[in-house]
Scaffold this motif. Structure first.
Motif, PDB file in Angstrom:
ATOM      1  N   HIS A 172       0.826  -1.206   0.000  1.00 15.68           N
ATOM      2  CA  HIS A 172       0.000   0.000   0.000  1.00 15.68           C
ATOM      3  C   HIS A 172       0.864   1.262   0.000  1.00 15.68           C
ATOM      4  CE1 HIS A 172      -3.685  -2.171   0.329  1.00 15.68           C
ATOM      5  NE2 HIS A 172      -3.442  -2.649   1.529  1.00 15.68           N
ATOM      6  N   ALA A 173       1.952   1.238   0.778  1.00 18.96           N
ATOM      7  CA  ALA A 173       2.827   2.404   0.862  1.00 18.96           C
ATOM      8  C   ALA A 173       3.471   2.708  -0.487  1.00 18.96           C
ATOM      9  CB  ALA A 173       3.901   2.180   1.926  1.00 18.96           C
ATOM     10  N   GLN A 174       3.840   1.664  -1.215  1.00 16.57           N
ATOM     11  CA  GLN A 174       4.435   1.852  -2.538  1.00 16.57           C
ATOM     12  C   GLN A 174       3.426   2.481  -3.492  1.00 16.57           C
ATOM     13  OE1 GLN A 174       7.593   1.168  -3.443  1.00 16.57           O
ATOM     14  NE2 GLN A 174       7.329   1.789  -5.572  1.00 16.57           N
ATOM     15  N   ALA A 175       2.182   2.004  -3.449  1.00 13.88           N
ATOM     16  CA  ALA A 175       1.145   2.561  -4.315  1.00 13.88           C
ATOM     17  C   ALA A 175       0.882   4.030  -3.971  1.00 13.88           C
ATOM     18  CB  ALA A 175      -0.138   1.747  -4.190  1.00 13.88           C
ATOM     19  N   ASP A 176       0.863   4.343  -2.675  1.00 11.95           N
ATOM     20  CA  ASP A 176       0.633   5.731  -2.263  1.00 11.95           C
ATOM     21  C   ASP A 176       1.784   6.633  -2.701  1.00 11.95           C
ATOM     22  OD1 ASP A 176      -1.760   5.059  -1.138  1.00 11.95           O
ATOM     23  OD2 ASP A 176      -1.088   5.201   0.946  1.00 11.95           O
ATOM     24  N   ALA A 177       3.022   6.156  -2.549  1.00  7.80           N
ATOM     25  CA  ALA A 177       4.178   6.951  -2.975  1.00  7.80           C
ATOM     26  C   ALA A 177       4.100   7.247  -4.471  1.00  7.80           C
ATOM     27  CB  ALA A 177       5.473   6.224  -2.632  1.00  7.80           C
ATOM     28  N   ASN A 178       3.702   6.255  -5.248  1.00  3.48           N
ATOM     29  CA  ASN A 178       3.571   6.466  -6.691  1.00  3.48           C
ATOM     30  C   ASN A 178       2.471   7.477  -6.996  1.00  3.48           C
ATOM     31  OD1 ASN A 178       5.602   4.610  -7.190  1.00  3.48           O
ATOM     32  ND2 ASN A 178       4.190   2.898  -7.478  1.00  3.48           N
ATOM     33  N   ALA A 179       1.359   7.404  -6.245  1.00  6.17           N
ATOM     34  CA  ALA A 179       0.261   8.339  -6.473  1.00  6.17           C
ATOM     35  C   ALA A 179       0.667   9.768  -6.145  1.00  6.17           C
ATOM     36  CB  ALA A 179      -0.949   7.930  -5.641  1.00  6.17           C
ATOM     37  N   LEU A 180       1.493   9.934  -5.108  1.00  9.34           N
ATOM     38  CA  LEU A 180       1.891  11.275  -4.682  1.00  9.34           C
ATOM     39  C   LEU A 180       2.959  11.893  -5.581  1.00  9.34           C
ATOM     40  CD1 LEU A 180       1.989  10.910  -0.785  1.00  9.34           C
ATOM     41  CD2 LEU A 180       0.254  12.010  -2.202  1.00  9.34           C
ATOM     42  N   THR A 181       3.608  11.082  -6.371  1.00  8.03           N
ATOM     43  CA  THR A 181       4.680  11.589  -7.230  1.00  8.03           C
ATOM     44  C   THR A 181       4.188  12.677  -8.172  1.00  8.03           C
ATOM     45  OG1 THR A 181       5.825   9.457  -7.137  1.00  8.03           O
ATOM     46  CG2 THR A 181       6.427  10.933  -8.925  1.00  8.03           C
ATOM     47  N   SER A 182       2.954  12.554  -8.624  1.00  4.63           N
ATOM     48  CA  SER A 182       2.436  13.523  -9.601  1.00  4.63           C
ATOM     49  C   SER A 182       1.269  14.346  -9.065  1.00  4.63           C
ATOM     50  CB  SER A 182       1.987  12.777 -10.868  1.00  4.63           C
ATOM     51  OG  SER A 182       1.006  11.804 -10.560  1.00  4.63           O
ATOM     52  N   VAL A 183       1.049  14.342  -7.746  1.00  2.00           N
ATOM     53  CA  VAL A 183      -0.094  15.061  -7.186  1.00  2.00           C
ATOM     54  C   VAL A 183       0.136  16.574  -7.217  1.00  2.00           C
ATOM     55  CG1 VAL A 183       0.715  15.132  -4.783  1.00  2.00           C
ATOM     56  CG2 VAL A 183      -1.738  15.004  -5.258  1.00  2.00           C
ATOM     57  N   SER A 184      -0.936  17.315  -7.426  1.00  2.00           N
ATOM     58  CA  SER A 184      -0.888  18.774  -7.326  1.00  2.00           C
ATOM     59  C   SER A 184      -1.343  19.181  -5.928  1.00  2.00           C
ATOM     60  CB  SER A 184      -1.809  19.420  -8.369  1.00  2.00           C
ATOM     61  OG  SER A 184      -1.946  20.807  -8.121  1.00  2.00           O
ATOM     62  N   LEU A 185      -0.605  20.096  -5.307  1.00  4.63           N
ATOM     63  CA  LEU A 185      -0.928  20.520  -3.950  1.00  4.63           C
ATOM     64  C   LEU A 185      -1.903  21.686  -3.913  1.00  4.63           C
ATOM     65  CD1 LEU A 185       2.571  20.248  -2.221  1.00  4.63           C
ATOM     66  CD2 LEU A 185       0.684  18.607  -2.221  1.00  4.63           C
ATOM     67  N   ALA A 186      -2.356  22.143  -5.055  1.00  4.77           N
ATOM     68  CA  ALA A 186      -3.365  23.200  -5.089  1.00  4.77           C
ATOM     69  C   ALA A 186      -4.714  22.619  -4.677  1.00  4.77           C
ATOM     70  CB  ALA A 186      -3.457  23.790  -6.489  1.00  4.77           C
ATOM     71  N   PHE A 187      -5.476  23.371  -3.878  1.00  2.00           N
ATOM     72  CA  PHE A 187      -6.805  22.905  -3.499  1.00  2.00           C
ATOM     73  C   PHE A 187      -7.747  24.089  -3.373  1.00  2.00           C
ATOM     74  CE2 PHE A 187      -4.380  23.600   0.320  1.00  2.00           C
ATOM     75  CZ  PHE A 187      -5.258  24.069   1.283  1.00  2.00           C
ATOM     76  N   ASP A 188      -9.012  23.845  -3.640  1.00  2.77           N
ATOM     77  CA  ASP A 188      -9.995  24.917  -3.792  1.00  2.77           C
ATOM     78  C   ASP A 188     -10.181  25.750  -2.533  1.00  2.77           C
ATOM     79  OD1 ASP A 188     -10.409  24.131  -6.398  1.00  2.77           O
ATOM     80  OD2 ASP A 188     -12.182  22.913  -5.954  1.00  2.77           O
ATOM     81  N   ALA A 189     -10.069  25.119  -1.361  1.00  6.25           N
ATOM     82  CA  ALA A 189     -10.384  25.814  -0.102  1.00  6.25           C
ATOM     83  C   ALA A 189      -9.223  26.641   0.439  1.00  6.25           C
ATOM     84  CB  ALA A 189     -10.838  24.801   0.947  1.00  6.25           C
ATOM     85  N   ALA A 190      -8.090  26.683  -0.257  1.00  6.02           N
ATOM     86  CA  ALA A 190      -6.895  27.336   0.287  1.00  6.02           C
ATOM     87  C   ALA A 190      -7.142  28.792   0.648  1.00  6.02           C
ATOM     88  CB  ALA A 190      -5.741  27.219  -0.703  1.00  6.02           C
ATOM     89  N   SER A 191      -7.766  29.549  -0.243  1.00  5.60           N
ATOM     90  CA  SER A 191      -7.967  30.972   0.037  1.00  5.60           C
ATOM     91  C   SER A 191      -8.930  31.183   1.191  1.00  5.60           C
ATOM     92  CB  SER A 191      -8.476  31.693  -1.216  1.00  5.60           C
ATOM     93  OG  SER A 191      -9.726  31.162  -1.626  1.00  5.60           O
ATOM     94  N   ASN A 192      -9.944  30.334   1.305  1.00 16.17           N
ATOM     95  CA  ASN A 192     -10.889  30.455   2.422  1.00 16.17           C
ATOM     96  C   ASN A 192     -10.226  30.128   3.752  1.00 16.17           C
ATOM     97  OD1 ASN A 192     -13.023  31.209   0.779  1.00 16.17           O
ATOM     98  ND2 ASN A 192     -13.745  29.116   0.496  1.00 16.17           N
ATOM     99  N   ILE A 193      -9.360  29.110   3.754  1.00 20.27           N
ATOM    100  CA  ILE A 193      -8.657  28.754   4.988  1.00 20.27           C
ATOM    101  C   ILE A 193      -7.712  29.886   5.393  1.00 20.27           C
ATOM    102  CG2 ILE A 193      -6.981  27.177   6.017  1.00 20.27           C
ATOM    103  CD1 ILE A 193      -8.230  24.932   4.363  1.00 20.27           C
ATOM    104  N   LYS A 194      -6.991  30.441   4.417  1.00 20.01           N
ATOM    105  CA  LYS A 194      -6.092  31.561   4.724  1.00 20.01           C
ATOM    106  C   LYS A 194      -6.870  32.735   5.294  1.00 20.01           C
ATOM    107  CE  LYS A 194      -2.866  34.859   2.660  1.00 20.01           C
ATOM    108  NZ  LYS A 194      -2.198  35.313   1.427  1.00 20.01           N
ATOM    109  N   SER A 195      -8.002  33.056   4.697  1.00 15.38           N
ATOM    110  CA  SER A 195      -8.821  34.163   5.202  1.00 15.38           C
ATOM    111  C   SER A 195      -9.289  33.888   6.624  1.00 15.38           C
ATOM    112  CB  SER A 195     -10.033  34.376   4.291  1.00 15.38           C
ATOM    113  OG  SER A 195      -9.633  34.791   3.004  1.00 15.38           O
ATOM    114  N   GLY A 196      -9.656  32.636   6.881  1.00 20.57           N
ATOM    115  CA  GLY A 196     -10.080  32.271   8.224  1.00 20.57           C
ATOM    116  C   GLY A 196      -8.958  32.416   9.236  1.00 20.57           C
TER     117      GLY A 196
END
Length: 334
Positions: A172-196
């Motif tokens: 499972h750890a190997q599969a997760d590492a492979n999935a994270l290799t190309s993940v984007s860290l941008a997420f929709d709620a970022a600006s709302n969390i920062k404002s909060g």
């Protein structure tokens, strides 16, 4: 002659950008763990962000190996006393490997009968020299005072250890590492969390299981980088006495690793906070388009995504996390 002025937060920005790569690289390493196979209990010894990583790993170790795993305070060894650690493994986690109390802890644990493994980022550190084996974080030099890539790297190093002790976990750890290799860290709620965060006078960071360890780290970073009063709670504990603070303006950031067995607990906590009118935000791996199988990878992902947001919040508040007024990169404690 032109003098270049260092941009505030540049080191934290550069190092936080490597947080996922540090986790992936550390989690894929081959770990020498033969001496740990006979252990009947695991203890972690760490401070600060390293202790948050240890908390995350403790849930993974207990769930996967079915043996107790808990934290020991370094003061057990640095201030005297004795514990029986026969047939136990001890993980000493330290980015720098330089704090005297952690060196004494490694030596003291060996003297008490334990097999000691050091998870460190600094090769040939005093903690490494005092331990039986080393699991390197291997994230490269870290110049910013707030630890980022070495935290996710420490989580990855622990995942590599567990992968060697459990083939099923390793798959499972190997599969997760492979999935994270190309993940984007941008997420929709970022600006709302920062404002909060910019509005909030007090912040609760809430998680469950490995999400609780991630919450400890995020709360620490909010204090360290932004001087925001922040507290970390398990969703199973926050509904007791701490809920009373919800009667005043309160921001709640919930870190949801996506595990099925924690959803009811998080849902219940969110409903109570929503009912009190709190500013509630919930972050999940699904927000990044991934379905992760290990709690370690989920926790590392959310930390990697939140580090840049915390940096942006700090800069907006006029702080430079690379040079905090009261902190130093290596904290020498006894």
């Amino acid at each position: 002659m032109t003098v270049e002025i260092a941009k505030p937060g540049r080191w934290m920005a550069a190092e936080a950008a490597d947080a996922i790569a540090a986790f992936v690289s550390a989690s894929k390493q081959d770990v020498p763990v033969d001496a740990l196979h006979a252990a009947k209990a695991v203890y972690t010894i760490a401070r600060g962000s390293s202790d948050a990583a240890a908390n995350i790993l403790s849930y993974e170790l207990m769930r996967t190996l079915g043996m107790p795993c808990t934290s020991l305070p370094p003061s057990v060894f640095s201030l005297g006393g004795h514990v029986d650690l026969k047939e136990a493994a001890v993980l000493v986690i330290s980015q720098s490997g330089a704090s005297d109390d952690l060196v004494w802890s490694a030596k003291g644990a060996i003297g008490a009968g334990a097999t000691v493994a050091a998870i460190t980022n600094q090769p040939d550190s005093p903690v490494e020299a005092a331990s039986h084996v080393t699991i390197p974080i291997g994230a490269g030099p870290e110049k910013a005072v707030p630890a980022t890539k070495t935290v996710t790297g420490a989580i990855g190093a622990g995942a590599a250890l567990l992968s060697k002790l459990s083939l099923a976990y390793g798959k499972h750890a190997q599969a997760d590492a492979n999935a994270l290799t190309s993940v984007s860290l941008a997420f929709d709620a970022a600006s709302n969390i920062k404002s909060g965060l910019l509005r909030g006078r007090h912040v609760y960071v809430v998680g469950r299981d490995t999400g609780y360890g991630a919450a400890i780290e995020v709360a620490l970073k909010l204090k360290e980088c932004c001087a925001i009063p922040a507290e970390a709670y398990s969703s199973s504990e926050v509904l007791h006495g701490p809920l009373q603070l919800a009667t005043k303006p309160l921001m709640v950031l919930m870190l949801d690793t996506g595990a099925d067995n924690i959803q009811d607990s998080l849902d219940q906590a969110q409903a109570r906070f929503d009912g009190e009118g709190c500013d509630v935000h919930r972050l999940r791996p699904a927000d990044f388009g991934v379905d992760l199988k290990t709690g370690a990878a989920a926790a590392a992902l959310m930390l990697a995504a939140l580090y840049p947001l915390i940096l942006d919040t700090a800069l907006a508040l006029g702080f430079d996390p690379d040079a905090p007024q009261t902190l130093a990169k290596v904290t020498k404690t006894t």
